[in-house]
Design a protein around this motif. Sequence first.
Motif, short mmCIF file in Angstrom:
data_model
loop_
_atom_site.label_atom_id
_atom_site.label_comp_id
_atom_site.label_asym_id
_atom_site.label_seq_id
_atom_site.Cartn_x
_atom_site.Cartn_y
_atom_site.Cartn_z
N VAL A 1 -74.90 -27.17 16.41
CA VAL A 1 -73.50 -27.46 16.06
C VAL A 1 -73.47 -28.16 14.70
N PRO A 2 -72.32 -28.11 14.02
CA PRO A 2 -72.23 -28.73 12.69
C PRO A 2 -72.66 -30.19 12.64
N ALA A 3 -72.45 -30.95 13.70
CA ALA A 3 -72.86 -32.36 13.71
C ALA A 3 -74.37 -32.53 13.60
N ASP A 4 -75.13 -31.45 13.84
CA ASP A 4 -76.59 -31.48 13.74
C ASP A 4 -77.07 -31.37 12.29
N ALA A 5 -76.14 -31.23 11.35
CA ALA A 5 -76.48 -30.91 9.96
C ALA A 5 -77.54 -31.81 9.33
N PRO A 6 -77.51 -33.12 9.48
CA PRO A 6 -78.54 -33.94 8.82
C PRO A 6 -79.97 -33.57 9.23
N VAL A 7 -80.19 -33.40 10.51
CA VAL A 7 -81.55 -33.05 10.97
C VAL A 7 -81.87 -31.60 10.62
N ARG B 1 -73.18 -22.71 7.00
CA ARG B 1 -74.20 -21.75 7.42
C ARG B 1 -74.12 -21.51 8.92
N LEU B 2 -73.90 -22.57 9.69
CA LEU B 2 -73.77 -22.41 11.14
C LEU B 2 -72.51 -21.62 11.48
N ARG B 3 -71.42 -21.86 10.75
CA ARG B 3 -70.19 -21.09 10.99
C ARG B 3 -70.42 -19.61 10.68
N ALA B 4 -71.18 -19.32 9.63
CA ALA B 4 -71.47 -17.93 9.28
C ALA B 4 -72.28 -17.26 10.39
N ILE B 5 -73.26 -17.96 10.92
CA ILE B 5 -74.06 -17.41 12.02
C ILE B 5 -73.18 -17.19 13.24
N ALA B 6 -72.34 -18.17 13.56
CA ALA B 6 -71.46 -18.06 14.73
C ALA B 6 -70.47 -16.91 14.57
N GLY B 7 -70.09 -16.60 13.34
CA GLY B 7 -69.14 -15.53 13.10
C GLY B 7 -69.77 -14.16 13.00
N PRO C 1 -71.68 -11.06 14.62
CA PRO C 1 -71.91 -10.53 15.97
C PRO C 1 -73.39 -10.60 16.35
N SER C 2 -73.66 -11.13 17.50
CA SER C 2 -75.01 -11.19 18.06
C SER C 2 -76.00 -11.95 17.19
N ALA C 3 -75.59 -13.11 16.74
CA ALA C 3 -76.50 -14.02 16.05
C ALA C 3 -76.39 -15.38 16.73
N ALA C 4 -77.45 -16.14 16.66
CA ALA C 4 -77.43 -17.44 17.33
C ALA C 4 -78.35 -18.42 16.63
N ALA C 5 -78.00 -19.68 16.73
CA ALA C 5 -78.84 -20.78 16.25
C ALA C 5 -78.95 -21.78 17.40
N PHE C 6 -80.17 -22.13 17.74
CA PHE C 6 -80.43 -23.07 18.83
C PHE C 6 -81.29 -24.22 18.32
N VAL C 7 -81.08 -25.40 18.90
CA VAL C 7 -81.94 -26.54 18.61
C VAL C 7 -82.64 -26.98 19.88
N ALA C 8 -83.81 -27.57 19.68
CA ALA C 8 -84.54 -28.20 20.78
C ALA C 8 -84.38 -29.71 20.61
N THR C 9 -84.07 -30.38 21.70
CA THR C 9 -83.98 -31.84 21.67
C THR C 9 -85.02 -32.43 22.61
#
Length: 147
Positions: A11-17, A37-43, A45-53
């Motif tokens: 999510v956008p709040a993850d931007a610093p890390v 960049r995250l908004r572009a990925i979200a927009g 079709p069939s793209a995703a960005a995931f983080v591990a915490t």
Amino acid sequence: MADAVTIRPAVPADAPVLSELVGQLGYPASASEIPQRLRAIAGFPSAAAFVATNRYGEIVGLITAHIFPSIHDNGPVAWLTTLVVLEDARGAGIGSALVRHVEGWAVEKGARRLSVTSGIQRRETHEFYEKRDYERTGLRFTKRLDH
């Protein structure tokens, strides 16, 4: 440590890390660039960005993937386009957990294959993928179009 990892959408709040992570991968980006960049990925079709915490909720890794139709296969194909784990968290199974997550995501989306490209200089990365049953099947050629 991998069993203490949680994977969720970036999510956008993850931007610093995320800025730090892509910088460690060799693609410097300011934290102010990441939300777009995250908004572009979200927009897309069939793209995703995931983080591990980790168990403390701190982001320790990032993975992105795209799925698209192809003329050379009957079903869609998937590409793992980014994988990076914080330098001080590497070797703990986080990258493996992220890859497994994207493999499952790709299968759910109907992909018949998941491919990844890696810089020719990243020998340890190549070994990482080979240990996870990825095969060397070709070369990537790149041409810069922005100059």
